[in-house]
Design a protein around this motif. Structure first.
Motif, short mmCIF file in Angstrom:
data_model
loop_
_atom_site.label_atom_id
_atom_site.label_comp_id
_atom_site.label_asym_id
_atom_site.label_seq_id
_atom_site.Cartn_x
_atom_site.Cartn_y
_atom_site.Cartn_z
N LYS A 78 0.82 -1.22 0.00
CA LYS A 78 0.00 0.00 0.00
C LYS A 78 0.86 1.28 0.00
O LYS A 78 0.41 2.33 -0.42
N VAL A 79 2.08 1.18 0.47
CA VAL A 79 2.90 2.39 0.61
C VAL A 79 3.43 2.88 -0.75
O VAL A 79 3.60 4.07 -0.98
N GLU B 195 3.50 -7.46 2.03
CA GLU B 195 2.25 -7.38 2.78
C GLU B 195 1.19 -6.85 1.83
O GLU B 195 1.46 -5.93 1.06
N ASN C 11 -3.32 -8.43 5.32
CA ASN C 11 -4.02 -7.60 6.31
C ASN C 11 -5.29 -7.02 5.69
O ASN C 11 -5.58 -7.23 4.52
N ARG D 205 -4.63 -10.13 14.56
CA ARG D 205 -4.24 -8.77 14.94
C ARG D 205 -4.85 -8.46 16.29
O ARG D 205 -6.07 -8.54 16.46
N HIS E 59 -0.12 -10.16 15.52
CA HIS E 59 0.16 -8.93 14.76
C HIS E 59 -0.41 -7.72 15.50
O HIS E 59 -1.43 -7.80 16.16
N HIS F 62 -0.47 -3.08 14.94
CA HIS F 62 -0.01 -1.92 14.16
C HIS F 62 -0.50 -0.68 14.90
O HIS F 62 -1.70 -0.52 15.11
N SER G 229 1.15 4.75 11.33
CA SER G 229 2.31 5.07 10.51
C SER G 229 3.09 6.23 11.14
O SER G 229 2.56 6.97 11.96
N GLN G 230 4.36 6.38 10.75
CA GLN G 230 5.18 7.53 11.15
C GLN G 230 5.07 7.82 12.65
O GLN G 230 4.58 8.87 13.08
N GLY H 229 3.66 -1.65 11.00
CA GLY H 229 4.43 -0.51 10.48
C GLY H 229 4.71 0.48 11.60
O GLY H 229 4.64 0.13 12.78
N GLY H 230 4.99 1.69 11.24
CA GLY H 230 5.20 2.74 12.25
C GLY H 230 6.61 3.29 12.25
O GLY H 230 6.84 4.39 12.75
N GLU I 165 6.56 -4.42 9.26
CA GLU I 165 5.91 -4.00 8.02
C GLU I 165 6.17 -2.53 7.73
O GLU I 165 5.30 -1.81 7.23
N GLY I 166 7.34 -2.05 8.06
CA GLY I 166 7.66 -0.64 7.81
C GLY I 166 7.89 -0.40 6.32
O GLY I 166 8.86 -0.90 5.76
N ARG J 159 7.18 2.96 4.82
CA ARG J 159 7.58 4.36 4.64
C ARG J 159 9.10 4.49 4.72
O ARG J 159 9.73 5.18 3.93
N TYR K 13 3.38 6.72 -0.14
CA TYR K 13 1.95 7.05 -0.19
C TYR K 13 1.55 8.13 -1.20
O TYR K 13 0.44 8.09 -1.73
C1 PLP Z 1 -1.25 -2.93 8.85
C2 PLP Z 1 -0.24 -1.98 8.31
N1 PLP Z 1 1.01 -2.39 8.15
C3 PLP Z 1 1.98 -1.55 7.67
C4 PLP Z 1 1.68 -0.27 7.34
C5 PLP Z 1 2.78 0.62 6.83
O1 PLP Z 1 3.27 1.37 7.85
P1 PLP Z 1 4.31 2.56 7.60
O2 PLP Z 1 3.55 3.67 6.96
O3 PLP Z 1 4.78 2.91 8.95
O4 PLP Z 1 5.37 2.06 6.74
C6 PLP Z 1 0.38 0.22 7.50
C7 PLP Z 1 0.06 1.61 7.17
O5 PLP Z 1 -0.45 2.36 7.92
C8 PLP Z 1 -0.61 -0.66 7.99
O6 PLP Z 1 -1.87 -0.27 8.15
#
Ligand code: PLP
Length: 670
Positions: free
Chosen positions: A121-122, A144, A168, A218, A266, A268, A271-272, A307-308, A356-357, A359, A560
């Motif tokens: 998704k990123v 992911e 997810n 989760r 799991h 989460h 993010s950031q 992530g985060g 799952e980082g 960003r 993103y």
């Molecule tokens: C479940 C999950 N994993 C990973 C991420 C990606 O996290 P990050 O933006 O910190 O890379 C997200 C995005 O918010 C998420 O919802």
């Protein structure tokens, strides 16, 4: 840029720290002005020619002069805005993250492994995913997916049976079926249960398909995130099972005879995450859930910390939303150590750690370059205004304030001029002030404002109203881009990005300005910029030279922004070039691929306009105009050809070869 010099007060006794501008400008001053070392993290700097230079492998590889890339793109006839993707930088990030976890694990004697995944998704671009998968192969780095389309892409891209695919997001039977198909193909697909009904659905579908699922759960942690995305965590989070549901899930698995399928815990927190203590707290809580489940007899094996992992957009290394108060290594150390500590205290084997980082992998690799093609300046310092007999009395009044201005009465003069400007607006609203007098009053007002701001430069104390005045004196740089397409997080969430000119940095910036885009929306602007202490409302910039394009780069836009952009004003996808380092090339780099931005025809098609139908409609108008002698057939054909050609062109403005007029205020006042 500013050095602290100690000088004696006029009163002669106390030493006073006075910030003083360095008189000589050099590349170091430019690096300090834009805090390049802070956010650039060794990936960006300014070279001796005054151009921003990318170092995709930090000190271990070559460099890429961004202006050279821009010129090459221009020579190839590509339009702007332009995204420059630094493919080697992606590889470097994947390796750095994996190495950080390996280092932490070997340092602490962790008895399992790291199995990171990239959340599609990123950044969903195929070339980005391909690069990440390729760079991650040696580490069994996986993917992911948070939706069916992402899973479809992940399944095709995934080749290494030892790396994971984590699923997810909310799921329907089709999502679960395709995930199970992946299992049939020998891929390690883990279905993460976001709510209880999903578990029921997964059990049912797996029986239908005849494949046992690998299941993750989760957990909804009590620990809440910090920063702009903190609502993703905590007890009101939209995903995850609370403790009651976790017990119910355990019961369901037992009844289905599938307890051995639960493999992963799991969480989460968003993010950031700017503050490492948030990560620490959440990891410990999740590790406790993991350990308690393991003690209930679940074999598990993986703990996924989500992530985060943030990046330092403003370079302040603080817990401010746009920054992080930790390094990548500190993050990895804290995750590994805290999981180990909790598991050891519970007497449970160390799990393989999944993170799952996304960003932190992709943010740095892309730079948006836009053309600043004009600027709106408030002041016209060289314009000499004189009162004529026919002018309104207020013109004379404000000229009088200007004439009497001196250091000792600067604030009083500011108030007087503000009052005259206000009065003149009221008179104008009542129809009692002519246009020319109004123009003269405003011109003198802004000249005065500039003088008053200048009088405060270098002073230890600057009154708030003068600071505001300085901001309002800022220019507006009109840039060929759409904030809604290219920087949605800035518009929607106030996310800050490092922004600076990519050339002319051997000379000092002589203006301050905000950036406005070419959409018709008044929100289409950037008026918040990174700063070490605060958030700045204007950016130091150079005056646009007549006939020359001024290029401004927005950095760290790889996460993103590409995909979240929308079609406001039908400005479509941006052209991009994928750049690779190559020591065999004279320049040290080459453009491997160009992805052209959307054409006008393409964006119209996305909103149900058919090119053929558009041409047909226009042709019938043209035919009617020829018939009624309003248009000659030759001109009509040219017009139709122009219209058709436009449908194939880039949606943004095109200045290729165009000479730009000088910016400024050309009011003929006398
Ligand atoms: C479940 C999950 N994993 C990973 C991420 C990606 O996290 P990050 O933006 O910190 O890379 C997200 C995005 O918010 C998420 O919802």
């Amino acid at each position: 840029m500013s050095d602290l010099v100690i000088e004696m007060c006029v009163c002669g006794l106390l030493p006073r720290h006075k910030p003083q501008m360095k008189t000589e400008w050099d590349v170091e001053s430019a690096i300090a002005t834009y805090n390049v070392d802070g956010w650039g993290r060794g990936y960006f700097t300014i070279n001796g020619s005054g151009n921003v230079e990318a170092r995709p492998l930090q000190e271990n590889g070559g460099c890429i002069d961004l202006l050279e890339v821009v010129n090459e793109a221009r020579n190839r006839g590509l339009g702007f805005p332009l995204v420059i993707r630094l493919q080697d930088l992606l590889r470097h990030r994947v390796e750095s993250i994996n190495r950080a976890f390996q280092t932490a694990m070997s340092e602490f004697g962790y008895r399992s492994e790291y199995r990171g995944v990239f959340p599609i998704k990123v950044n969903q671009l195929r070339e980005v995913i391909e690069e990440i998968v390729d760079a991650g192969q040696q580490f069994h780095f996986g993917l992911e997916a948070g939706s069916k389309p992402e899973l479809v892409a992940a399944l095709a891209m995934h080749k290494d049976p030892e790396s994971l695919i984590i699923c997810n997001g909310y799921k329907d039977p089709a999502f679960i079926r395709i995930a199970l198909l992946g299992r049939k193909l020998g891929k390690s697909v883990i279905i993460v249960i976001e709510k209880l009904e999903e578990l029921e659905q997964t059990i049912r579908t797996s029986k239908e398909v005849g494949v046992e699922p690998d299941i993750g759960i989760r957990v909804r942690l009590d620990s809440k995130g910090s920063g702009k995305w903190s609502p993703s965590g905590g007890e009101n989070a939209k995903f995850g099972l609370d403790t009651t549901n976790l017990i119910a899930a355990s019961q369901m698995l037992k009844e289905a005879g599938l307890t051995h399928c639960l493999k992963l815990v799991h969480f989460h927190v968003g993010s950031q995450v700017p503050d490492i203590s948030t990560i620490r707290r959440a990891v410990r809580e999740a590790a406790r859930y993991y350990a308690k489940l393991a003690k209930l007899g679940y074999e598990l094996g993986y703990l996924d910390v989500g992530g985060g992992l943030g990046v330092d957009y403003d370079g302040s290394r603080s817990d401010f939303d746009s920054s992080t108060n930790y390094s990548l290594q500190e993050y990895a150390n804290d995750v590994v150590w805290n999981i180990m500590d909790v598991c050891d205290s519970e007497g449970v084997a160390h799990p393989a750690i999944v993170s799952e980082g996304g960003r932190a992998i992709v943010a740095h690799h892309s730079v948006l370059v836009m053309e600043a093609f004009s600027s709106i300046e408030k002041t016209a310092p060289k314009l000499k205004v004189e009162a004529a007999e026919k002018d309104h009395k207020l013109v004379g009044d404000i000229l009088d304030v200007k004439q009497r201005l001196k250091r000792g009465n600067r604030i009083e003069s500011l108030h007087d001029s503000q009052q005259i400007k206000e009065e003149s607006q009221q008179m104008f609203d009542l129809g009692l002030l002519d246009l020319e007098s109004k123009a003269k009053i405003e011109t003198v007002y802004w000249q005065l404002a500039q003088q008053i701001v200048n009088m405060h430069r270098g002073l230890r104390f600057v009154p708030e109203e003068v600071k505001q005045l300085e901001i309002s004196l800022g220019d507006q740089y009109i840039c060929n881009f759409s904030i809604f397409q290219s920087l949605l997080d800035h518009w929607a969430l106030g996310q800050l990005f490092p922004i600076m000119p990519i050339h002319r940095l051997t000379t000092p910036p002589d203006r301050n300005g905000m950036i406005v885009d070419i959409t018709c929306d008044s929100d289409g602007k950037i008026s918040k910029f990174i700063d070490l202490q605060d958030v700045k409302e204007t950016l130091p910039l150079h005056r646009i030279s007549p006939g020359e394009m001024y290029y401004i780069g927005v950095f760290m836009v790889g996460a993103y922004q590409d995909i979240m952009g929308d079609l406001h004003n039908l400005f479509g996808r941006v052209t991009e070039v994928h750049v690779f380092l190559d020591p065999d090339e004279e320049s040290g780099w080459y453009i491997e691929e160009v992805i052209e931005g959307s054409t006008i025809g393409e964006v119209l098609a996305m909103t149900q306009w058919d090119k053929v139908e558009l041409m047909r409609l226009l042709k019938s108008d043209v035919d009617a105009a020829i018939k009624s002698d309003r248009l000659k057939p030759n001109d009509a054909m040219k017009l139709l050809a122009d219209y058709e050609r436009l449908l194939q062109e880039y949606t943004y403005l095109s200045f290729n070869g165009a000479k730009l007029p000088p910016p400024g205020n050309w009011l003929p006042l006398s």
